[in-house]
Design an enzyme around this catalytic site. Structure first.
Site, PDB file in Angstrom:
ATOM      1  N   TYR A 136       4.494   4.379   6.051  1.00  0.00           N
ATOM      2  CA  TYR A 136       3.457   3.358   5.883  1.00  0.00           C
ATOM      3  C   TYR A 136       3.967   2.042   6.459  1.00  0.00           C
ATOM      4  CZ  TYR A 136       0.116   0.341   3.328  1.00  0.00           C
ATOM      5  OH  TYR A 136      -0.837  -0.580   2.976  1.00  0.00           O
ATOM      6  N   LYS A 164       1.076   5.710   9.019  1.00  0.00           N
ATOM      7  CA  LYS A 164      -0.100   4.925   8.643  1.00  0.00           C
ATOM      8  C   LYS A 164       0.117   3.526   9.192  1.00  0.00           C
ATOM      9  CE  LYS A 164      -2.430   2.765   4.722  1.00  0.00           C
ATOM     10  NZ  LYS A 164      -2.385   2.515   3.258  1.00  0.00           N
TER      11      LYS A 164
END
Length: 303
Positions: A136, A164
């Site tokens: 992330y 992400k």
């Protein structure tokens, strides 16, 4: 390692009762409703799930409940957001035993690492589990950038499979794909850059506002997947005032208020967060109510 991760993956909220204890039934209700509305996976205990406001045992309880209610209908990916590598490894190991389908791993909280420290953090977690991992990247929120140098150093780690990308610059999608090809599945992670990400090659969208408007989110991703850019743009333009909320510091409170207005959850949050008040609450409420009155899914039903 490859996965079937694609489409829209809402970052689901954790629901609390009036005493701010976790309401497992309500949390499972939110998760089940999203799956029934057609989402392609769930991110459990990301930022919107208030990961860092939960005790260690609470996190395991929430994950067990999610695995139970989803019952293999879609992948369940759990956030790994801890203050140090040791705690992150322990949670990753437990998540695998509990039955999670994957991990969304964040940099260690609070500390801003050097690139080699960040690389070691991710590598040590990956080596502790066989689960596929999404890294992330959110530099504005966590003051850490998972740059190309870090990803290059992790290319040999087979279960680090996705990124992400929540940097607000859509050029990142093209840069990552140009440099790494299909080595990592790229997901759009910032709601108001979602369509740009999908257009530029992202396989999916990790979304906050999907929790309040899942049908339109699913329609948006499907339109993009079939190349219906006119239809995708129409949904995106309708959605954009709300999607901007995902880039604000009070995104969790705003998304939970939107859920409550749409009858999908409660706005309760744990301190240090507090529910929206005053002018901000009125502003967000008006935005959600306008979106609800003009939602594209109503037009489709009427047609």
């Amino acid at each position: 390692m490859t996965t079937n991760w694609s489409g829209v993956f809402p970052a689901v909220t954790t629901q609390f009762d009036a005493s701010l204890a976790i309401d497992i039934d309500a949390t499972q209700g939110v998760q089940d409703a999203l799956v029934k509305d057609g989402v392609n996976g769930l991110i459990v205990m990301g930022t919107c799930g208030e990961n860092n406001s939960l005790d260690p045992e609470e996190k395991r309880t929430v994950l067990k409940a999610a695995v139970e209610v989803v019952n293999n209908r879609v992948p369940v990916i759990t956030g790994v957001s801890e203050f140090d590598t040791r705690r992150a490894i322990a949670y990753a190991e437990d998540a695998e035993r509990i039955g999670a389908d994957g991990l969304m791993v964040l940099p260690a909280m609070v500390y801003v690492p050097k690139p080699e420290e960040l690389t070691a953090h991710f590598r040590m977690i990956a080596e502790a589990t066989s689960l596929p991992i999404m890294l992330y990247n959110n530099p504005p929120a966590y003051r850490v950038n998972i740059g190309s140098d870090v990803l290059r150093a992790l290319e040999d780690v087979p279960n680090i499979v996705a990124v992400k990308e929540s940097a607000p610059d859509p050029r990142r999608f093209t840069d990552l794909i140009n440099e790494f090809g299909d080595r990592f599945d790229i997901f759009a992670g910032l709601d108001d850059v979602a369509l740009e990400g999908l257009m530029l090659g992202a396989k999916g969208w990790v979304s906050g506002l999907t929790s309040a408007f899942p049908q339109e989110s699913v329609q948006l991703v499907k339109a993009a997947a079939r190349g219906d850019w006119e239809g995708a743009r129409a949904i995106y333009r309708w959605f954009m005032p709300l999607l901007h909320l995902d880039a604000e510091h009070d995104l969790v409170q705003s998304i939970k208020l939107a859920e409550q207005i749409m009858g999908r959850g409660s706005e309760r949050v744990r301190p240090p967060r507090w529910p929206l008040t005053g002018a901000r609450r009125a502003e967000v409420t008006a935005m959600v109510e306008k979106a609800a009155a003009t939602r594209p899914s109503l037009k489709l039903k009427a047609a």
